[in-house]
Design a protein around this motif. Structure first.
Motif, PDB file in Angstrom:
ATOM      1  N   LEU A   1       2.901 -34.416 -13.943  1.00 49.99           N
ATOM      2  CA  LEU A   1       2.336 -33.239 -14.068  1.00 49.99           C
ATOM      3  C   LEU A   1       1.936 -32.956 -15.673  1.00 49.99           C
ATOM      4  O   LEU A   1       0.776 -32.514 -15.714  1.00 49.99           O
ATOM      5  N   ASN A   2       2.236 -33.825 -16.382  1.00 48.83           N
ATOM      6  CA  ASN A   2       2.111 -33.661 -17.921  1.00 48.83           C
ATOM      7  C   ASN A   2       0.572 -34.490 -18.017  1.00 48.83           C
ATOM      8  O   ASN A   2      -0.187 -34.018 -18.859  1.00 48.83           O
ATOM      9  N   SER A   3       0.403 -35.340 -17.171  1.00 51.16           N
ATOM     10  CA  SER A   3      -0.899 -35.986 -17.223  1.00 51.16           C
ATOM     11  C   SER A   3      -2.071 -35.158 -16.616  1.00 51.16           C
ATOM     12  O   SER A   3      -3.445 -35.907 -16.648  1.00 51.16           O
ATOM     13  N   GLN A   4      -1.962 -34.167 -16.197  1.00 49.71           N
ATOM     14  CA  GLN A   4      -3.140 -33.503 -15.345  1.00 49.71           C
ATOM     15  C   GLN A   4      -4.290 -33.509 -16.164  1.00 49.71           C
ATOM     16  O   GLN A   4      -5.405 -33.584 -15.704  1.00 49.71           O
ATOM     17  N   PRO A   5      -4.326 -32.694 -17.463  1.00 53.97           N
ATOM     18  CA  PRO A   5      -5.437 -32.390 -18.153  1.00 53.97           C
ATOM     19  C   PRO A   5      -6.332 -33.753 -18.249  1.00 53.97           C
ATOM     20  O   PRO A   5      -7.553 -33.827 -18.128  1.00 53.97           O
ATOM     21  N   ALA A   6      -5.564 -34.885 -18.364  1.00 51.79           N
ATOM     22  CA  ALA A   6      -6.584 -35.987 -18.528  1.00 51.79           C
ATOM     23  C   ALA A   6      -6.942 -36.681 -17.251  1.00 51.79           C
ATOM     24  O   ALA A   6      -8.302 -36.949 -17.293  1.00 51.79           O
ATOM     25  N   CYS A   7      -6.321 -36.271 -16.177  1.00 48.80           N
ATOM     26  CA  CYS A   7      -7.115 -36.799 -14.866  1.00 48.80           C
ATOM     27  C   CYS A   7      -8.022 -35.870 -14.440  1.00 48.80           C
ATOM     28  O   CYS A   7      -9.262 -36.133 -13.804  1.00 48.80           O
TER      29      CYS A   7
ATOM     30  N   ALA B   1      -0.911 -24.633 -20.686  1.00 43.86           N
ATOM     31  CA  ALA B   1       0.151 -24.375 -19.448  1.00 43.86           C
ATOM     32  C   ALA B   1       1.313 -25.559 -19.939  1.00 43.86           C
ATOM     33  O   ALA B   1       2.330 -25.338 -19.447  1.00 43.86           O
ATOM     34  N   LEU B   2       0.840 -26.535 -20.482  1.00 45.37           N
ATOM     35  CA  LEU B   2       1.815 -27.846 -20.551  1.00 45.37           C
ATOM     36  C   LEU B   2       2.755 -27.583 -21.737  1.00 45.37           C
ATOM     37  O   LEU B   2       3.829 -27.898 -22.129  1.00 45.37           O
ATOM     38  N   THR B   3       2.120 -26.708 -22.912  1.00 46.05           N
ATOM     39  CA  THR B   3       2.504 -26.620 -24.069  1.00 46.05           C
ATOM     40  C   THR B   3       3.226 -25.520 -24.530  1.00 46.05           C
ATOM     41  O   THR B   3       4.002 -25.328 -25.572  1.00 46.05           O
ATOM     42  N   THR B   4       2.992 -24.559 -23.767  1.00 45.43           N
ATOM     43  CA  THR B   4       3.603 -23.061 -24.106  1.00 45.43           C
ATOM     44  C   THR B   4       4.949 -22.751 -23.046  1.00 45.43           C
ATOM     45  O   THR B   4       5.075 -23.220 -21.997  1.00 45.43           O
TER      46      THR B   4
ATOM     47  N   ALA C   1       3.662 -23.125 -12.609  1.00 50.52           N
ATOM     48  CA  ALA C   1       4.407 -22.930 -11.574  1.00 50.52           C
ATOM     49  C   ALA C   1       5.081 -24.437 -11.159  1.00 50.52           C
ATOM     50  O   ALA C   1       6.383 -24.484 -11.098  1.00 50.52           O
ATOM     51  N   GLN C   2       4.181 -25.623 -11.264  1.00 51.79           N
ATOM     52  CA  GLN C   2       4.978 -26.886 -11.209  1.00 51.79           C
ATOM     53  C   GLN C   2       5.954 -26.959 -12.281  1.00 51.79           C
ATOM     54  O   GLN C   2       7.168 -27.564 -11.766  1.00 51.79           O
ATOM     55  N   ARG C   3       5.825 -26.649 -13.438  1.00 57.35           N
ATOM     56  CA  ARG C   3       6.993 -26.645 -14.559  1.00 57.35           C
ATOM     57  C   ARG C   3       7.900 -25.755 -14.300  1.00 57.35           C
ATOM     58  O   ARG C   3       9.233 -26.430 -14.499  1.00 57.35           O
ATOM     59  N   LEU C   4       7.867 -24.769 -13.554  1.00 58.41           N
ATOM     60  CA  LEU C   4       9.018 -23.971 -13.163  1.00 58.41           C
ATOM     61  C   LEU C   4       9.726 -24.548 -12.135  1.00 58.41           C
ATOM     62  O   LEU C   4      11.192 -24.579 -12.186  1.00 58.41           O
TER      63      LEU C   4
END
Length: 320
Positions: free
Chosen positions: A8-14, A166-169, A265-268
């Motif tokens: 999920l952390n790699s999504q922006p790059a994808c 979304a990944l850093t906040t 939501a994935q992070r949650l």
């Protein structure tokens, strides 16, 4: 770190890579004016809902979404697009086989071309850089949606920027302590709300629901109380936030691009799983792909290899 966290952390790059490749896949994807159905199972079905609403809302042509098992035999389409991470799901392969000798052209969007889907569909779009090791889907689903969003001219760099945000906040404080989660959407974000609910159920065994936002007033709001979180994907109907707060429930406004809100939501889901001592990579009763025994033998899927790990450069190219 679990596989699902890494993925999920790699999504922006994808997303950046998929948007850049959309033009290369143009001929395999629906043309303007085509009558299209988008199909999938589980997460891919919910992405199909989002794609269908986006495409029809953009005026690109009539577009429907179906669970692959529920595709109507009485309707005709110019093209059927099947979203299938593994390329082995029984219902998808059966549908593509049924359409082979019809005028309907088929496209499969997959992460693994070394599976039966490579010969089942007329056209193949491979997003192998977004493949996953976790059973729980994250980056393949959002990357496939990004590809089709970019194909429609609806993807912008701000989506990627919001994904990084979304990944850093931090998630809202105390949200992981809620006992029930409701996700709401409008238009194309209804599919994202459905997917957010599924992620919470799969990864953390949470009690979750999802609805079109304006339908929430028609009954479901009656269960909202203290300990309930209601999360809106996109702009909320007027007055709904106040109505939810009046119940004692918690209202979460989605201020980012809705696809980035799905990342939150994935992070949650991962955070709640961790709090409950669960392994989100191995959700209860689930496998990476649903392959029914008889169909596996017929399709030659019994010898399908384990999913390949995505290339390291793709998963770590967040500087793109």
């Amino acid at each position: 770190m679990t596989h699902v966290e890494d993925e999920l952390n790699s999504q922006p790059a994808c997303w950046t890579r998929a948007a850049g490749e959309a033009a290369r896949h143009r001929d395999a994807l629906p043309a303007p004016g085509e009558r299209v159905a988008v199909v999938g199972c589980g997460t891919s079905y919910f992405m199909a809902q989002a794609v269908a609403a986006l495409r029809e809302g953009a005026g690109a042509g009539e577009t429907d979404a179906f669970a692959a098992s529920e595709f109507p035999r009485t309707r005709s389409y110019d093209r059927v697009v099947a979203l299938t991470r593994s390329g082995t799901t029984t219902e998808v392969l059966e549908l593509l086989g049924r359409l082979r000798d019809t005028p309907t052209r088929t496209t499969a969007v997959t992460a693994d071309p070394a599976t039966p889907v490579r010969t089942a569909a007329d056209d193949l779009v491979v997003l192998d850089f977004a493949d996953e090791r976790s059973v729980v889907q994250t980056r393949f689903a959002t990357t496939a949606l990004t590809l089709l969003r970019a194909h429609l001219g609806l993807h912008t760099d701000s989506v990627v920027a919001d994904g990084r945000t979304a990944l850093t906040t931090d998630l809202p404080q105390g949200l992981a302590d809620c006992t029930q989660f409701t996700f709401l959407g409008r238009g194309w974000t209804v599919g994202l709300a459905n997917e957010a609910g599924l992620k919470m159920r799969e990864a953390s065994l949470s009690w979750t629901e999802a609805y079109p936002a304006t339908e929430y007033r028609h009954g479901p709001i009656s269960i909202t109380t203290k300990g309930t979180a209601t999360w809106m994907f996109g702009e909320a109907p007027e007055g709904l936030a106040e109505q939810v707060r009046a119940t004692g429930g918690r209202w979460i406004a989605g201020g980012l691009d809705p696809l980035a809100e799905l990342v939150r939501a994935q992070r949650l889901a991962v955070a709640v799983a961790a709090a409950r001592g669960l392994d989100p990579d191995r959700p209860r009763h689930l496998t990476r792909s649903v392959i029914l025994p008889d169909a596996a033998a017929a399709a030659g899927a019994a010898d399908v290899p384990e999913p390949r790990q995505a290339p390291e450069t793709a998963a770590s190219a967040d500087s793109a």
